[in-house]
Design a protein around this motif. Structure first.
Motif, mmCIF file in Angstrom:
data_model
loop_
_atom_site.group_PDB
_atom_site.id
_atom_site.type_symbol
_atom_site.label_atom_id
_atom_site.label_comp_id
_atom_site.label_asym_id
_atom_site.label_seq_id
_atom_site.Cartn_x
_atom_site.Cartn_y
_atom_site.Cartn_z
ATOM 1 N N TYR A 183 0.832 -1.208 0.000
ATOM 2 C CA TYR A 183 0.000 0.000 0.000
ATOM 3 C C TYR A 183 0.865 1.256 0.000
ATOM 4 O O TYR A 183 0.594 2.218 -0.725
ATOM 5 N N LEU A 184 1.934 1.267 0.824
ATOM 6 C CA LEU A 184 2.819 2.431 0.869
ATOM 7 C C LEU A 184 3.481 2.669 -0.493
ATOM 8 O O LEU A 184 3.604 3.803 -0.948
ATOM 9 N N GLU A 185 3.910 1.592 -1.144
ATOM 10 C CA GLU A 185 4.537 1.733 -2.451
ATOM 11 C C GLU A 185 3.523 2.226 -3.487
ATOM 12 O O GLU A 185 3.857 3.059 -4.339
ATOM 13 N N ALA A 186 2.285 1.706 -3.424
ATOM 14 C CA ALA A 186 1.258 2.167 -4.356
ATOM 15 C C ALA A 186 0.939 3.639 -4.116
ATOM 16 O O ALA A 186 0.762 4.410 -5.070
ATOM 17 N N ASP A 187 0.873 4.024 -2.863
ATOM 18 C CA ASP A 187 0.619 5.434 -2.530
ATOM 19 C C ASP A 187 1.749 6.317 -3.039
ATOM 20 O O ASP A 187 1.520 7.412 -3.570
ATOM 21 N N GLU A 188 2.987 5.844 -2.899
ATOM 22 C CA GLU A 188 4.136 6.623 -3.371
ATOM 23 C C GLU A 188 4.122 6.757 -4.887
ATOM 24 O O GLU A 188 4.393 7.836 -5.429
ATOM 25 N N ARG A 189 3.781 5.662 -5.588
ATOM 26 C CA ARG A 189 3.719 5.737 -7.048
ATOM 27 C C ARG A 189 2.626 6.701 -7.502
ATOM 28 O O ARG A 189 2.809 7.456 -8.465
ATOM 29 N N THR A 190 1.488 6.678 -6.802
ATOM 30 C CA THR A 190 0.409 7.609 -7.147
ATOM 31 C C THR A 190 0.860 9.047 -6.955
ATOM 32 O O THR A 190 0.629 9.910 -7.810
ATOM 33 N N ALA A 191 1.515 9.320 -5.821
ATOM 34 C CA ALA A 191 1.983 10.676 -5.550
ATOM 35 C C ALA A 191 3.006 11.132 -6.580
ATOM 36 O O ALA A 191 2.963 12.256 -7.075
ATOM 37 N N GLY A 229 -7.723 -2.070 -0.167
ATOM 38 C CA GLY A 229 -8.727 -3.098 0.117
ATOM 39 C C GLY A 229 -8.107 -4.345 0.707
ATOM 40 O O GLY A 229 -8.639 -4.929 1.662
ATOM 41 N N ARG A 230 -6.962 -4.771 0.132
ATOM 42 C CA ARG A 230 -6.295 -5.959 0.674
ATOM 43 C C ARG A 230 -5.781 -5.707 2.092
ATOM 44 O O ARG A 230 -5.817 -6.591 2.942
ATOM 45 N N LEU A 231 -5.289 -4.492 2.339
ATOM 46 C CA LEU A 231 -4.817 -4.157 3.681
ATOM 47 C C LEU A 231 -5.977 -4.141 4.671
ATOM 48 O O LEU A 231 -5.858 -4.637 5.799
ATOM 49 N N ALA A 232 -7.108 -3.580 4.255
ATOM 50 C CA ALA A 232 -8.266 -3.544 5.142
ATOM 51 C C ALA A 232 -8.752 -4.950 5.477
ATOM 52 O O ALA A 232 -9.282 -5.198 6.571
ATOM 53 N N GLY A 233 -8.579 -5.876 4.553
ATOM 54 C CA GLY A 233 -9.004 -7.244 4.811
ATOM 55 C C GLY A 233 -8.276 -7.881 5.981
ATOM 56 O O GLY A 233 -8.798 -8.809 6.622
ATOM 57 N N MET A 234 -7.062 -7.388 6.277
ATOM 58 C CA MET A 234 -6.305 -7.943 7.393
ATOM 59 C C MET A 234 -6.914 -7.572 8.737
ATOM 60 O O MET A 234 -6.625 -8.215 9.751
ATOM 61 N N THR A 235 -7.735 -6.527 8.785
ATOM 62 C CA THR A 235 -8.345 -6.146 10.061
ATOM 63 C C THR A 235 -9.262 -7.234 10.588
ATOM 64 O O THR A 235 -9.480 -7.330 11.802
ATOM 65 N N ALA A 236 -9.810 -8.061 9.708
ATOM 66 C CA ALA A 236 -10.671 -9.153 10.163
ATOM 67 C C ALA A 236 -9.887 -10.135 11.023
ATOM 68 O O ALA A 236 -10.362 -10.582 12.081
ATOM 69 N N LEU A 237 -8.669 -10.474 10.586
ATOM 70 C CA LEU A 237 -7.852 -11.396 11.365
ATOM 71 C C LEU A 237 -7.404 -10.762 12.676
ATOM 72 O O LEU A 237 -7.343 -11.429 13.715
ATOM 73 N N ARG A 238 -7.107 -9.465 12.643
ATOM 74 C CA ARG A 238 -6.726 -8.776 13.877
ATOM 75 C C ARG A 238 -7.895 -8.760 14.863
ATOM 76 O O ARG A 238 -7.716 -8.960 16.065
ATOM 77 N N THR A 239 -9.106 -8.527 14.355
ATOM 78 C CA THR A 239 -10.283 -8.536 15.219
ATOM 79 C C THR A 239 -10.522 -9.925 15.796
ATOM 80 O O THR A 239 -10.882 -10.075 16.978
ATOM 81 N N ALA A 240 -10.290 -10.948 14.986
ATOM 82 C CA ALA A 240 -10.454 -12.320 15.469
ATOM 83 C C ALA A 240 -9.439 -12.624 16.569
ATOM 84 O O ALA A 240 -9.778 -13.279 17.574
ATOM 85 N N ALA A 241 -8.196 -12.166 16.393
ATOM 86 C CA ALA A 241 -7.173 -12.391 17.418
ATOM 87 C C ALA A 241 -7.567 -11.741 18.734
ATOM 88 O O ALA A 241 -7.416 -12.336 19.815
ATOM 89 N N LEU A 242 -8.075 -10.508 18.660
ATOM 90 C CA LEU A 242 -8.521 -9.821 19.880
ATOM 91 C C LEU A 242 -9.720 -10.537 20.506
ATOM 92 O O LEU A 242 -9.819 -10.672 21.732
ATOM 93 N N GLY A 243 -10.659 -10.987 19.677
ATOM 94 C CA GLY A 243 -11.833 -11.680 20.200
ATOM 95 C C GLY A 243 -11.468 -12.953 20.937
ATOM 96 O O GLY A 243 -11.978 -13.240 22.032
ATOM 97 N N VAL A 244 -10.567 -13.720 20.323
ATOM 98 C CA VAL A 244 -10.169 -14.993 20.944
ATOM 99 C C VAL A 244 -9.360 -14.750 22.210
ATOM 100 O O VAL A 244 -9.608 -15.358 23.265
ATOM 101 N N GLY A 245 -8.381 -13.850 22.134
ATOM 102 C CA GLY A 245 -7.457 -13.692 23.258
ATOM 103 C C GLY A 245 -7.971 -12.829 24.384
ATOM 104 O O GLY A 245 -7.591 -13.044 25.546
#
Length: 565
Positions: A183-191, A229-245
């Protein structure tokens, strides 16, 4: 050197500071150890038993622990700074030394400043990661020990899901890092694309390239959106980790606590166990997920970029020691081009290879396609057939910084003379003046009032505008310079001085020749004759190409007439 090794080396180099961090952390997490035990004893042994003094004593002990923890937190911050600040200094030394070792022309002050900013980001992220990981480890240890002291059987309900949540988050880190970096590289290329486009809107409009530029910017934005979008998809796994732990233990304590403890749990023990989970373990895991998931990824992304920036540049290594296996500076392969569907070809089936460091002159009668060839090389025009590549990359996709084109009508704008000269670089004043002396524009700069003088393009002659554009091109980092009759308004002596300055500058030089002398100075000459092309040295073409011999004769006659007049 890998980013992880840099971090590990920085930590190992300061054992004293790490010892202070550990020592004060023990004091800081005293409330995490005491909170559940104090609450349970205050309820069961104090208030529920009618002994208010005992309940207040346990709460007072907890309050004292919080006061000590506040003082310890300050000491922890100072100890972390004792690790982070030397880390910053070492990293900045490494970054600046690596940049400056490549030479002042390749590492201008702005490049060093950008590295300095990246180092500051890395320092802040490093301090945050050390603080978060330390807090998680000590808080978790204190809370588990407190839970054991409160009721050992409850650890079966709390520790396994908590560990599982931490493991799930740890497993997600590599994917999170890759997606964050993408995402950072894509943002840099856009800029970069937007800056390049907005800085050249006049040229885009003049060349009728609006649709191509719109498509390029659209692709950059779409790629960035996909990365987001792909980066945002990782929030689901982070939320699951918090829910379980963090929250599964709460349910297990409420549902299974009495069963695990054989029905011996008092209300205070249950409330105390819940306090360990909700006030210590859950915040610790949440801090780890947020801190490492953001600051940790940022730390390693910054370190990778710093270490990549300060590594020897392949392109600069080629400058010092050319490698014949490197891609040519410019290649035309089967290129044909015509202005319009029914127009005749200006260039047809052209095959041309120009090596890095070569000096080529392009000659031919008016309308033979010399400027068209320059525009194709610059990526301003697309061939109807065949391919044009710059250093192995399609010309229209190549980094704009790899080449610079100076047309016959040089471009200047209202602003300071310095802004006009350094338009394509971040050169300091001394380098600007040195380039101006090389090209032959030093007297012009002095006459206009120095680098800070306001420039009125309407008050300049065509030759003066060309001198300014030539200095601008000389200062650019581009390895490929194309001069499309960019010296036609200069006298022969000034033209020779400017061309020789570009030869000494290094890189590849292509000159659309206005005078015979430009062709004589070049290593090779490309003769355009309608849609046909011939290549050779000046002497070879005089002997083998009648058109070139006629052009030479015309040039000689024109020069003699000019001398007589």
């Amino acid at each position: 050197m890998k980013a992880g090794r840099v971090v590990w080396t920085a930590l190992r180099a300061r054992p004293g500071a790490l010892a202070r961090i550990a020592g004060w952390s023990v004091v800081e997490v005293a409330p995490a150890f005491l909170i559940g035990l104090a609450i349970a004893r205050a309820i069961d042994d104090g208030f529920a038993a009618g002994r208010v003094d005992v309940g207040l004593a346990w709460l007072a002990a907890l309050g004292t622990a919080w006061l000590l923890a506040a003082f310890a937190a300050r000491q922890v911050i100072l100890a972390v700074a004792a690790v982070a600040e030397p880390f910053r200094d070492d990293l900045l030394t490494l970054a600046v030394r690596g940049a400056l070792c490549e030479g002042p022309q390749d590492a201008p002050a702005s490049a060093v400043a950008r590295i300095n900013l990246q180092v500051e980001l890395a320092r802040d992220a490093f301090a945050a990661v050390v603080t978060v990981v330390r807090g998680f480890a000590f808080t978790a240890a204190g809370a588990v020990l407190g839970l054991v002291a409160l009721h050992p059987a409850l650890t079966v309900l709390v520790v396994p899901p908590f560990v599982l949540g931490a493991v799930l988050f740890t497993i997600s880190l590599p994917a999170l890092y890759r997606r964050q970096r993408a995402y950072l590289e894509a943002d840099e290329r856009t800029a970069q694309t937007l800056v390049s486009v907005t800085g050249g809107l006049r040229d885009v409009t003049a060349c009728g390239a609006e649709e191509r530029v719109e498509a390029l910017v659209g692709r950059r934005i779409a790629a960035q959106a996909r990365s987001a979008g792909r980066l945002a998809g990782m929030t689901a796994l982070r939320t699951a980790a918090l829910g379980v732990g963090a929250w599964t233990p709460v349910v297990l304590i409420l549902v299974g606590g009495p069963w695990v403890a054989g029905g011996t749990l008092g209300a205070g023990v249950i409330v105390g166990a819940l306090a360990y989970v909700t006030q210590s373990l859950a915040p610790a895991l949440g801090g780890l997920v947020e801190g490492v998931g953001v600051s940790g990824v940022r730390l390693f992304a910054s370190l990778d970029r710093i270490l990549h920036t300060t590594s020897p540049s392949p392109s600069r290594e080629r400058t010092a020691s050319p490698n014949v296996a490197d891609p040519p500076a410019l290649t035309f392969t089967g290129v044909s081009f015509s202005y319009g569907e029914h127009a005749g070809p200006v260039v047809q089936d052209l095959d041309l290879e120009i090596r890095d460091g070569e000096h080529l002159a392009i000659v031919g009668p008016s309308g033979a396609g010399k400027s068209t060839l320059s525009a194709l090389a610059a990526g301003l025009l697309h061939p109807g057939a065949g391919t044009v590549t710059v250093a192995g990359v399609p010309a229209h996709l190549a980094d704009p910084g790899t080449r610079v084109l100076i047309p016959q009508e040089a471009y200047t704008f209202r602003g300071s003379l310095r802004e006009n000269l350094a338009y394509l670089s971040d050169a300091p004043p001394e380098r600007i003046l040195a380039a101006a002396r090389e090209v032959g524009a030093d007297e012009l700069i002095e006459r206009l009032g120095g680098l800070d003088a306001d420039l009125d393009p309407g008050g300049l002659s065509a030759g003066e505008r060309q001198l300014i554009a030539l200095v601008r091109a000389h200062l650019a980092d581009a390895r490929l310079v194309i001069l499309d009759e960019a010296t036609c308004h200069l006298d022969p002596a000034a033209e020779e001085r400017a061309e020789r300055a570009f030869v000494r500058r290094g890189g590849t030089l292509i000159v659309v020749a206005h005078r015979l002398t430009s062709a004589r100075r070049a290593g090779r000459v490309l003769l355009l004759d309608g849609s046909r092309a011939s290549m050779g040295t000046h002497e070879e073409l005089v002997a083998a190409a009648p058109l070139y011999a006629d052009l030479v004769g015309h040039w000689e006659t024109t020069r003699e007439e000019a001398q007589l007049s």
